[in-house]
Scaffold this motif. Structure first.
Motif, PDB file in Angstrom:
ATOM      1  N   SER E  67       0.827  -1.204   0.000  1.00  0.00           N
ATOM      2  CA  SER E  67       0.000   0.000   0.000  1.00  0.00           C
ATOM      3  C   SER E  67       0.858   1.250   0.000  1.00  0.00           C
ATOM      4  O   SER E  67       0.507   2.258  -0.623  1.00  0.00           O
ATOM      5  N   ASP E 192      -5.620  -0.885  -4.833  1.00  0.00           N
ATOM      6  CA  ASP E 192      -5.031  -1.375  -3.584  1.00  0.00           C
ATOM      7  C   ASP E 192      -6.002  -2.325  -2.903  1.00  0.00           C
ATOM      8  O   ASP E 192      -6.918  -1.907  -2.226  1.00  0.00           O
ATOM      9  N   GLU E 193      -5.779  -3.596  -3.056  1.00  0.00           N
ATOM     10  CA  GLU E 193      -6.654  -4.628  -2.475  1.00  0.00           C
ATOM     11  C   GLU E 193      -8.103  -4.354  -2.843  1.00  0.00           C
ATOM     12  O   GLU E 193      -8.996  -4.481  -2.008  1.00  0.00           O
TER      13      GLU E 193
HETATM   14 MG   LIG Z   1      -2.186  -2.488   2.357  1.00  0.00          MG
END
Ligand SMILES: [Mg+2]
Ligand SMILES: Nc1ncnc2c1ncn2[C@@H]1O[C@H](COP(=O)(O)OP(=O)(O)OP(=O)(O)O)[C@@H](O)[C@H]1O
Ligand SMILES: Nc1ncnc2c1ncn2[C@@H]1O[C@H](COP(=O)(O)OP(=O)(O)OP(=O)(O)O)[C@@H](O)[C@H]1O
Ligand SMILES: [Mg+2]
Lengths: 485, 314, 287, 323, 348
Positions: E67, E192-193
């Motif tokens: 991240s 991000d995810e």
């Molecule tokens: Mg993360």
């Protein structure tokens, strides 16, 4: 004995007196304090050279007798012999000189009372001589009418203890102090006036009148002057309590700021004077326990003169206003919660003057601010009282002479100035009284002050407390009191 | 621990300095003049000037301030304008009254709030919970000084059971102290108690619903243990905060209550001193109260750290 | 999931207790607006001959020491109390929220400085600070308002700052930053609307406390000036009159009911808007 | 081993009252024998946790639970609170999803392990500490002596979950209920935990109920798998059968929706739409609006029964043959 | 210091990669220990590149710095050192208008669909925000029209524009997030995810959608995930990270079929297989212990404390080793780490 707990109520053996006063002394240095509550205590611990009797005429105190020179510029006081301080040391003429010099040299609050005094000396241990540069007719009441002129002990002063542990020559000596709560005095068996009949005297500070009364009824205290005015009637009916009152020497007044328009116009001030119903004011503030007066000096005072030009007369008031060409007048009235009567009067007057088209807006500030505003002349009108005056001059000069220190309303009348100055110089009592009476009438006519009333001195006590007398100067003296079983 | 204390002390000094600046500025902005007040109604201009310079009021403000702060560090808070006594002494004389009232009130508050709050939370939704919530809501809303007045009307004026006001030191006369402290302490204690009750209730409720409380139950622990060891204990952090806030407020002196009950505490002292423009006393009192406040919040933080290992105070 | 504010009112009205509180608030506002028309007597009609009459058909709440009708004064005092508390809380709200937002979002030295100042104000006994401010400005409605307002600024600043600090890290705020939105836009569009829940709750609770503070100040003679009626002042006036219980009971009751109403609304709002646990800030009720 | 298994029968859970009542579990039945593992899979909100929490009396009020939960012949739902407390932790061990919040942050690891041991086994504090040390060793925590005095926040996520497992195993339970214990963990840690439980089960022969939203996780662990959707069991089968011959369209969807390592596909078979709201359940098959088959007119109006579609294989569908 | 072109794509000499990250370091201030301030080494010396229209998968366990890289690209956190170029333009050095333009060109989708939408703004306002910020299109009406198109594009009905996040399901929210990311017409989207917190069935919808969009719009993705299978499904190239460092990079095919780094191998062996038959019979490498603290990473190879193949030399410098074309690993034992039999000996 000290240290074994303070008497809260009647002392264990029932021999001490507990008196409730409405507030706490700020400090106990008689020269420095100006608080009424301090003087209630100090009245019993300190002596002055001379002191007012019940008729307010000056009697010997620490001075046994005195002599005035022909030119009235030299006063010679002869002191009592054998007087001692509470700590046993001997009292003498030096103490008097020290006390007076302290007030004058340190420019303490009461220094004005020595206006005209040029020199103080002690030719021998029991003689004090005051030299004046102009005759001061009322010198005796100046130095004896107020415990702020008490004779203090040099060591006590210099050690700084006088503020909390004063050392005097009076009928009671200082014993113990519980801040916020009480002060206890004990009898001075060596007092020159004879030993008090009660072993101890405790002053408790109870600001809330209902509480003080409740405590009196409950037997927690023996005496109080803090009685809710609305209850005076009821208390006086109460078989189990003694209540007495005297017309007080204090007076309450309204003053309009003559530096501001339209109050520079006497008609406007007179309109206010006519617009006011003094009876209603007295009823609201004191529940009738006061005497309406249109001058400052009460009946009981030797300097009293009768005069009452104003009646409650709204028509007349309105006419005066119209004549002055004033309409929709708004008055900013300075009152202070430290003296609740001013706040109540403010509201009563507001409602009364509304009827002649004047809107009164009371502005309630604390006394510190009040004094400040008064000093700076930032007010339209204010109400306050003068307390503890005895001599006619005290009632009028500083307040109404053009150069008076307390002429905050900025009254200026050459005629009054002349009369007041004449009063100072006059030597005969009768002539003097006439001068002041004339001045007072003129002051009232011009409505420099709008005088309202003299409040009664109302005090109540338990019946066991014998030989207590209510005095019109408000002095609280326990020296002759006895406690019956 | 030492580091933490030092850091907090440093912070406290900064805050206290700020406090002195604020009081000092405020007090010198106030209209009205301590000298005039001290002199009363009759004096001469000379007397006025003499007292003014004796009190140090004729020096420039900045120099007055630094002088003040400088001597305050040595514990010298100056001399009261009104009584001429050292301020430190004046404050020490009043402190017992305030602390004993605060203490009594806190005892009443905590003793009522804790069981009530826990009980209500564990009986959520029941009638008893509702009653506690309503009563505490009332308690939060009632003006404590009015409560005090009502107490006086009822217990002193009407029933005559208790003295309406006054203060006796606990050390001199415990019974007298109790009979006088009970009304003011109850009046403020009930209000604080109501506030605390609500926090206890919601903190315990939250803790009851937490996952670790569920874990404790899943372990088969007895309900009493779950509640004491897992639920109430974990609810303590927010509760302590509120108790701390309340204690701090009470220790600052509950001015109005002290006025109503003629209680010679710090609150009334300060109030009177403001009226009399007795700057040194006002400054000293505020400084003392602020110090007490900071001490309480420091104590609260130390307590946190004792309860919660995640809060490190090394 | 918590509801959003515009549906909050309907949620609130569905809760009988909160609805009752809201009802009382509306009633009080009506009293404040229409007081002069509703009061049976003039509030300042001094009539010493009728002083201290107990409640009767003529004077439901009795008369005071100056013979004024207590009911009329209680009714008229609603205006002052509400006015003082509304305005003072508005002052505190605006100043506190702006400060809190700015320092909470930007952090940095301004944060340190302002939060230190807030600490200082917090270390004060609040009532005392108000008293000192009144002493400076002179008593009166306006000063009482300002004093109470100033005293509550830190509360709002803290609540807002705490929320703003948390919001900074919220993904949706970061999302806005990732888009390239400037800090002012983010504060205005994302942070401000989202601090509103705790702020609204704090506002209504502060209104309650402000009523109490005003009453306390007036009780000490520092608030509303006589003869204008005010509940706290009436309590002060009635204090000495132990026989005239009505002088103390009714104004106090008025304060109590008003504060209760605001508290009920505040509590309801918290449950609807911000159901997380109450913050210690909410316990700052001043004496 | 003849330790008892665990079974729920016709379990129904209604949360809340009145209009806001949510029927989150609707007539769920399953069982697991000693030494066996039951996998319970389903998407978020399908009622997996509610089923097991309700069976052990761990739901917060207001919750209405009917049916039965059988452990060694006793119906847990009929026991008094005190009796239930004697069973929880002693015979029924729980591991919850979030090791962060499921441990009490204020107590040491030791206290959290020992309190159950003291409660149920009457051990002294010392003895309990010794068992706690052994337990930490067996769940693979290095340096157990030091860890005993640690607080949860001083441990990593994986270690916390091991502590949770140690707590669950501390009294040698007959049944271990693991509610998504690895969801919050990294894959490498997940592998460690799976391995740990597998090995413990082999040694003690306890029954395991393993809840997960990921079919792959239960794949290597479970004997039988229950698939839940909308508060109901929609399919139940031995794990191999479920994988090779899923009967319910939802199960098939689940299997097709996950990418599988080493088997790349261009498209995942996504199930359109979203899971149902337990407060507003359809009158017919819960899966109806997302169902790609919709093979029977009754689907929309009638809830299909759980029918046997193969050996030990059940599916809640009107058209099981429609594979 | 590596100065050769970053691994990943873009090895083609003539084409400039869309995104080129070189020697990126991000450190966060850690707790203060006395006078000494410690630092969190979140990202250390990371380089990679992505070609236009491609997806780079960034995979690693929690705390590996994935991240942080995404945040550094979108300038949510300031990098400590290193460079980022988009289309040859220096992203980190840009100021003023060019910086705004670069921000427009890099969009981001966050993990949590519940937290990444402002609860007080409608879906429409959320999607419109990038256009408002970058003053795209003339006037609100046109932007709203574009919002409708975008909602269409991500498979939402237009009425969704008037809905608030709490009225939407997780999948719908994530679609709104994607629409917002697309609103400014970006070149690169950092995901991000983006699917991690969704239900399995919805994850599939979103992944399908993302791939469709890429095909339609020629988008470039940085797909950040800890889910190896999802990364395999989505990416052309993969970067494996551990504790802020690169472990291995390569094309998806290469890397997944022949993982060269022991960490990658362990990671892949830890992923359970849904087929019980396969799952029960396969070899697994179980790593012991936990990742070290990023406050105090080990010297040399940061994986060596858990590595089954670790030797003393691992504490020394770690070279970039080439496994095959476009496939690199940072391990001194890259060449010899391939035999499962050898690995098994280290299995716990
Ligand atoms: Mg993360
Ligand atoms: N306190 C509650 N009040 C009302 N509904 C609830 C409550 N707790 C859970 N639910 C609902 O109950 C349903 C079942 O929840 P449950 O926790 O059993 O799902 P789950 O299958 O375990 O899902 P997950 O994978 O998210 O843990 C969900 O729809 C959830 O929204
Ligand atoms: N703002 C910050 N301050 C301090 N440390 C941070 C900050 N942001 C991230 N870190 C640390 O940097 C490291 C990398 O974090 P990052 O969030 O990039 O990891 P990640 O790979 O995304 O992990 P996850 O899968 O948990 O999201 C972690 O150790 C994290 O604790
Ligand atoms: Mg669950």
């Amino acid at each position: 004995s000290p240290g074994t707990g303070v008497d809260r109520g009647l002392s264990k053996d029932g021999s001490g007196v507990v008196a409730a006063i409405a507030g706490e002394p700020d400090q106990l240095d008689p020269h420095r304090t100006s608080a009424y509550f301090s003087f209630q205590v100090l009245e019993n611990t300190f002596d002055t050279l001379v002191e007012p009797g019940e008729d307010l005429v000056m009697r010997p105190g620490l001075a046994e007798r005195w002599k005035v020179s022909e030119d009235r510029l030299t006063w010679t006081f002869t002191l009592r012999k054998g007087v001692t301080w509470h700590d046993g040391s001997t009292f003498g003429a030096d103490d008097v000189v020290y006390s007076y010099r302290r007030i004058i040299d340190e420019k303490l609050g009461n220094a004005w009372r020595f206006d005209g005094v040029k020199d103080i000396s002690a030719p021998d241990d029991s003689t004090v001589v005051l030299k004046l540069d102009k005759p001061v007719y009322n010198l005796l009441s100046r130095i004896g009418g107020h415990k702020g002129l008490a004779i203090v002990n040099k060591r006590n002063v210099e050690s700084g203890k006088i503020k909390t542990r004063p050392l005097g020559t009076g009928p009671f000596s200082f014993d113990d102090y519980n801040p916020g709560e009480s002060i206890r005095l004990k009898a001075n068996s060596r007092w020159w006036g004879g030993a008090p009949k009660i072993p101890s005297l405790t002053f408790r500070f109870i600001p809330e009148p209902t509480t003080a009364l409740a405590d009196l009824e409950a037997g927690e205290i023996n005496w109080t002057d803090n009685i809710p005015p609305q209850q005076v009637e009821r208390v006086s009916q109460n078989e189990d309590l003694e209540l007495d009152s005297a017309v007080g020497n204090d007076y309450w007044y309204l003053a309009a700021n003559q530096d501001r328009r339209p109050f520079d116009d006497p008609r406007v001030r007179k309109a206010i004077a006519y617009g006011i119903d003094r009876k209603a004011v007295v009823q609201a503030t004191q529940y009738g326990n006061a005497t309406v007066n249109q001058l400052a000096i009460p009946k009981t005072n030797p300097w009293y003169a009768a005069y009452s030009p104003y009646s409650h007369n709204t028509r007349r008031a309105a006419k005066l206003l119209a004549a002055a060409g004033v309409r929709d007048l708004k008055i900013d009235m300075l009152v202070t919660k430290e003296y609740p009567e001013t706040v109540i009067t403010g509201q009563v007057i507001a409602s009364q003057l509304e009827k002649i088209g004047i809107t009164v807006q009371p502005r309630e500030v604390d006394f510190a601010t009040w004094l400040d505003k008064q000093g700076k002349g930032e007010f339209d009108m204010l109400m306050l009282g003068w307390l503890g005056n005895l001599d006619a001059e005290d009632f009028y000069y500083a307040q109404h002479h053009s150069d008076g220190d307390f002429n905050f309303q900025k009254y200026s009348s050459p005629e009054v100035d002349r009369l007041l100055e004449a009063g100072q110089k006059e030597t005969g009592k009768k002539a003097r009284k006439d001068r002041y009476a004339e001045a007072a009438r003129k002051i009232a006519d011009d409505a420099s002050y709008v005088y309202l009333y003299n409040p009664d001195v109302v005090q109540a006590w338990a019946p066991q407390l014998e030989n207590y007398k209510v005095r019109s100067d408000g002095a609280v003296r326990f020296r002759d009191v006895r406690l019956a079983d | 621990m030492l580091r933490f204390s030092l850091a907090r002390a440093g912070h406290a000094v900064v805050v206290l300095l700020g406090v002195t600046v604020v009081v000092f500025t405020l007090m010198h902005l106030v209209p009205g003049d301590p000298v005039r007040v001290a002199l009363g109604t009759q004096y001469t201009p000379e007397s006025y000037e003499a007292l003014r310079s004796a009190s140090g009021l004729d020096r420039p403000l900045i120099s007055q301030y630094f002088h003040y702060v400088g001597s305050a560090f040595t514990g010298d808070l100056g001399v009261s304008f009104r009584t001429g006594e050292p301020v430190t002494l004046v404050l020490l004389e009043r402190l017992p009254a305030t602390l004993s009232l605060a203490f009594a009130a806190m005892v009443i508050a905590v003793v009522t709030a804790f069981p009530l709050g826990v009980y209500a939370a564990t009986h959520q939704g029941r009638i008893s919970d509702t009653i506690v919530r309503v009563v505490s809501q009332f308690g939060v809303s009632v003006p404590d000084f009015w409560l005090g007045i009502l107490f006086i009307l009822l217990f002193s004026s009407t029933l005559g059971w208790l003295p309406p006001s006054g203060y006796v030191p606990l050390t001199e006369d415990p019974v007298g102290w109790l009979s006088r402290v009970i009304m003011p302490a109850t009046a403020v204690g009930l209000v604080s108690g109501a506030i605390i009750t609500r926090f206890v209730r919601s903190a315990v409720l939250e803790s009851l619903g937490s996952e670790h409380a569920r874990t404790a139950r899943a372990k088969g622990l007895r309900r009493r243990i779950v509640r004491s060891r897992h639920v109430v204990r974990n609810a303590m952090v927010p509760i302590i905060t509120v108790i701390g806030v309340q204690a701090a407020i009470l220790m600052g002196g509950v001015i109005v209550i002290e006025v109503v009950f003629a209680w010679p505490g710090l609150g009334r002292l300060t109030f009177d001193a403001v009226s009399a423009r007795d700057y040194p006393v006002v400054q000293g009192a505020v400084l003392l109260v602020a110090t007490l406040f900071l001490l309480v919040s420091m104590a609260v933080d130390l307590l946190y750290a004792r309860i919660d290992p995640r809060i490190s105070i090394r | 999931m918590s509801a959003r504010p515009f549906s909050a009112w309907s949620h609130l009205l569905r809760r009988p207790v909160s609805a009752a509180g809201l009802g009382v608030v509306v009633l009080l506002l009506t009293l404040a607006l229409l007081g002069p028309q509703l009061a049976p007597y003039g509030p300042n009609a001094v009539d010493v001959t009728r002083a201290l009459q107990p409640p009767s058909m003529e004077h439901w709440f009795g008369t005071d020491d100056l013979g004024r009708d207590v009911l009329s004064r209680v009714v008229l005092a609603a205006r002052v109390s509400l006015q003082v508390s509304l305005i003072s809380v508005s002052i505190a709200l605006v100043v506190g929220v702006v400060l809190g937002l700015v320092v909470g979002y930007f952090r940095g030295w301004a944060d340190t400085v302002i939060m230190r100042v807030v600490d200082v104000v917090f270390a004060f006994p609040i009532m005392l600070l108000a008293i000192a401010i009144v002493a400076v400005l002179g008593p009166g409605v306006t000063t009482a308002t300002v004093a109470i307002g100033v005293v509550y600024v830190p509360v709002f600043a803290r609540v807002t700052r705490a929320s703003a600090l948390a919001l900074r890290e919220e993904p949706y705020v970061r999302a806005a930053a990732a888009i390239g939105a400037g800090p002012l836009r983010i504060i205005r569009a994302h942070v401000l609307p989202n601090v509103s829940a705790p702020v609204i709750v704090q506002t209504s609770l502060s209104l309650a406390f402000a009523i109490l503070s005003e009453a306390a100040l007036s009780f000490l003679g520092l608030g509303v000036q006589p003869p204008q009626p005010s509940w706290g002042r009436m309590l002060f006036d009635g204090k000495g009159f132990t026989d005239a219980w009505w002088m103390s009971v009714f104004p106090g009751l008025a304060i109590f009911v008003t504060v209760l109403a605001f508290n009920l609304v505040g509590d309801g709002l918290r449950d609807v808007l911000d159901p997380r646990r109450r913050s210690a800030m909410e316990s700052r009720r001043d004496r | 081993m003849n330790a008892p298994g665990f079974a729920v029968r016709d379990l129904t859970v209604v949360l809340g009252r009145g209009k806001r009542a949510a029927r989150v579990v609707r007539g769920v039945s399953w069982s697991v024998e000693a030494g066996a593992t039951l996998g319970v899979v389903g998407e978020s909100g399908s009622g997996k946790s509610m089923t097991v929490l309700a069976s052990a009396g761990l739901l917060p009020p207001p919750a209405a639970v009917t049916g039965s939960a059988l452990l060694g012949g006793r119906d847990l739902l009929k026991l008094s609170r005190r009796e239930l407390e004697g069973i929880r932790g002693r015979r029924l061990g729980f591991v919850f999803q979030d090791p962060m919040t499921s441990l009490n942050p204020l107590l040491t690891v030791e206290r959290q392990i020992t309190e159950g041991i003291e409660e149920h086994l009457g051990a002294t504090r010392r003895a309990a500490r010794d068992s706690a040390r052994v337990l930490l060793e067996t769940v693979g925590i290095p340096d157990p002596d030091r860890r005993l005095d640690a607080y949860p926040h001083q441990l990593s996520g994986g270690m916390r979950q091991r502590v949770m497992i140690a707590i669950a195993l501390s009294c040698g339970p007959d049944v271990l209920i693991a509610d998504e214990p690895t969801t919050a963990l990294d894959v490498t840690t997940q592998a460690q935990i799976l391995d740990l439980v597998r090995e413990r089960q082999e040694r003690t022969g306890m029954a395991v109920v393993w809840i997960s939203h990921d079919l792959a996780v239960v794949g290597g662990l479970a004997d039988d798998v229950v698939v839940m959707y909308g508060g109901q069991v929609v399919e139940q089968a031995p794990v191999e059968t479920l994988h090779s011959a899923p009967a319910h369209p939802y199960t098939r969807g689940l299997l097709g929706a996950r990418p599988v390592l080493g088997r790349r596909r261009d498209q995942l078979t996504a199930i359109p739409g979203t899971p149902p709201d337990p407060r507003a359940l359809p009158s017919g098959c819960v899966f109806f609006d997302r169902c790609p088959v919709k093979g029977d007119p009754r689907c929309e109006t009638q809830v299909p029964d759980l029918v046997e579609v193969g050996r030990r294989h059940f599916a809640r569908t009107f058209c099981p043959e429609d594979q | 210091m590596r100065s050769e072109p970053g691994p990943g794509t873009g090895q083609d000499a003539q084409s400039v990669p869309l995104l080129d990250v070189r020697n990126l370091c991000v450190r966060f201030p850690g707790p203060r220990e006395g006078r000494h301030r410690s630092w969190v080494h979140a990202v250390e010396d990371v380089s990679f590149a992505v070609d236009r229209g491609q997806t780079l998968g960034l995979v690693g366990e929690s705390g590996s710095g994935k991240s942080t890289i995404g945040n550094a690209l979108t300038r949510l956190v300031p990098p400590t050192s290193g460079t980022v170029h988009l289309d040859g333009q220096d992203v980190l050095a840009a100021r003023g208008a060019p910086a705004r333009e670069l921000r427009r060109r890099i969009a981001m989708v966050f993990q949590d669909p519940y937290a990444s939408l402002d609860p007080r703004r409608t879906a429409g306002a959320t999607v419109r925000e990038p256009m408002d910020v970058h003053r795209m299109l003339s006037g609100r009406a046109e932007r709203n029209r574009r919002v409708a198109e975008l909602l269409d594009l991500v498979g939402l009905v237009r009425e969704t524009a008037a809905r608030y996040p709490h009225e939407l399901s997780g999948g719908q929210r994530q679609r709104v997030s994607i629409a917002r990311a697309l609103a400014a017409d970006p070149d690169l989207v950092v995901l991000d995810e983006a699917t991690a917190s969704l239900d399995v069935s919805v994850q599939a919808q979103i992944m399908n959608l993302l791939r469709e969009l890429q095909g339609e719009l020629g988008l470039t993705y940085l797909f950040v995930s800890h889910d190896l299978a999802a990364v395999e499904h989505m990416s052309h190239h993969v970067v494996v990270m551990y504790l802020g460092r690169l472990m291995e990079t390569g094309t998806t095919d290469h890397l997944y079929t022949r993982p060269a780094h022991p960490y990658t191998q362990a990671l892949m062996s830890a992923v359970p297989d849904p087929d019980p038959a396969t799952e029960r019979n396969r070899e697994r490498i179980l790593l012991g212990g936990d990742p070290p603290s990023p406050l105090d990473p080990p010297s040399g190879c940061v994986f060596r404390t858990r590595c089954p193949l670790a030797v003393d030399e691992c504490a020394g410098p770690v070279p970039q080793t080439t496994v095959s074309a476009n496939h690199f690993a940072w391990c001194i034992r890259t060449g010899e780490s391939l035999s499962p039999e050898r690995l098994r000996r280290f299995v716990h």
